[in-house]
Design an enzyme around this catalytic site. Sequence first.
Site, PDB file in Angstrom:
ATOM      1  N   PRO A 135      -2.299   0.193   1.795  1.00 50.37           N
ATOM      2  CA  PRO A 135      -1.683   0.333   3.125  1.00 50.37           C
ATOM      3  C   PRO A 135      -0.560   1.371   3.230  1.00 50.37           C
ATOM      4  CG  PRO A 135      -0.816  -1.595   2.032  1.00 50.37           C
ATOM      5  CD  PRO A 135      -1.869  -1.037   1.121  1.00 50.37           C
ATOM      6  N   CYS A 136      -0.919   2.628   3.113  1.00 52.38           N
ATOM      7  CA  CYS A 136       0.063   3.708   3.182  1.00 52.38           C
ATOM      8  C   CYS A 136       0.720   3.805   4.559  1.00 52.38           C
ATOM      9  CB  CYS A 136      -0.564   5.032   2.770  1.00 52.38           C
ATOM     10  SG  CYS A 136      -2.085   5.446   3.635  1.00 52.38           S
TER      11      CYS A 136
END
Length: 174
Positions: A135-136
């Site tokens: 989950p950047c």
Amino acid sequence: MKNPVSLTPDFFMENIFKTSIETPIGYLELSSNHDFLLSVSFVENLRQQSDYLPNILNETTIQLREYFKGIRKAFNLNLQPSGTEFQMKVWDHVANIQFGETISYLEIAKLTGSKNNTRAVGLANGKNPIPIIIPCHRVIGANGKLIGYAGGLDRKIWLLKHEFQNLNILNRLF
């Protein structure tokens, strides 16, 4: 008459399989080998999928759909991102950011060994081949500002709002 495809171990080791799905933030193309998810890419339209889809692609599709419906907070998939040692270190830290939470590039830089690595962390985060699942979008500026996203800032905003809204709903239920 065509010869049937031989499903030998070499078939599974060498081939890349692809499928694409429609999501609220656009189309995603998923790529895998037989056992591991290799990439999630934002694409302009649905692409032709492989004739054969391994279980990892079917399971990824299911879990992404659950995520976008707001019923999945964490992914449970075999991942195999490809990157440098530093990128892998950054992605490991990013993968541990919980649903509905954020962390700054500076905090990740400190976790990787140097507060001076903030720019390198940003570059590594931007090269993440498996966005959403790693989950950047949950990485923000130290001042709380939403800084960049390889998929576009509008998608980052949508993903964070989606998580915050669903986190609040889930917290009220339990």
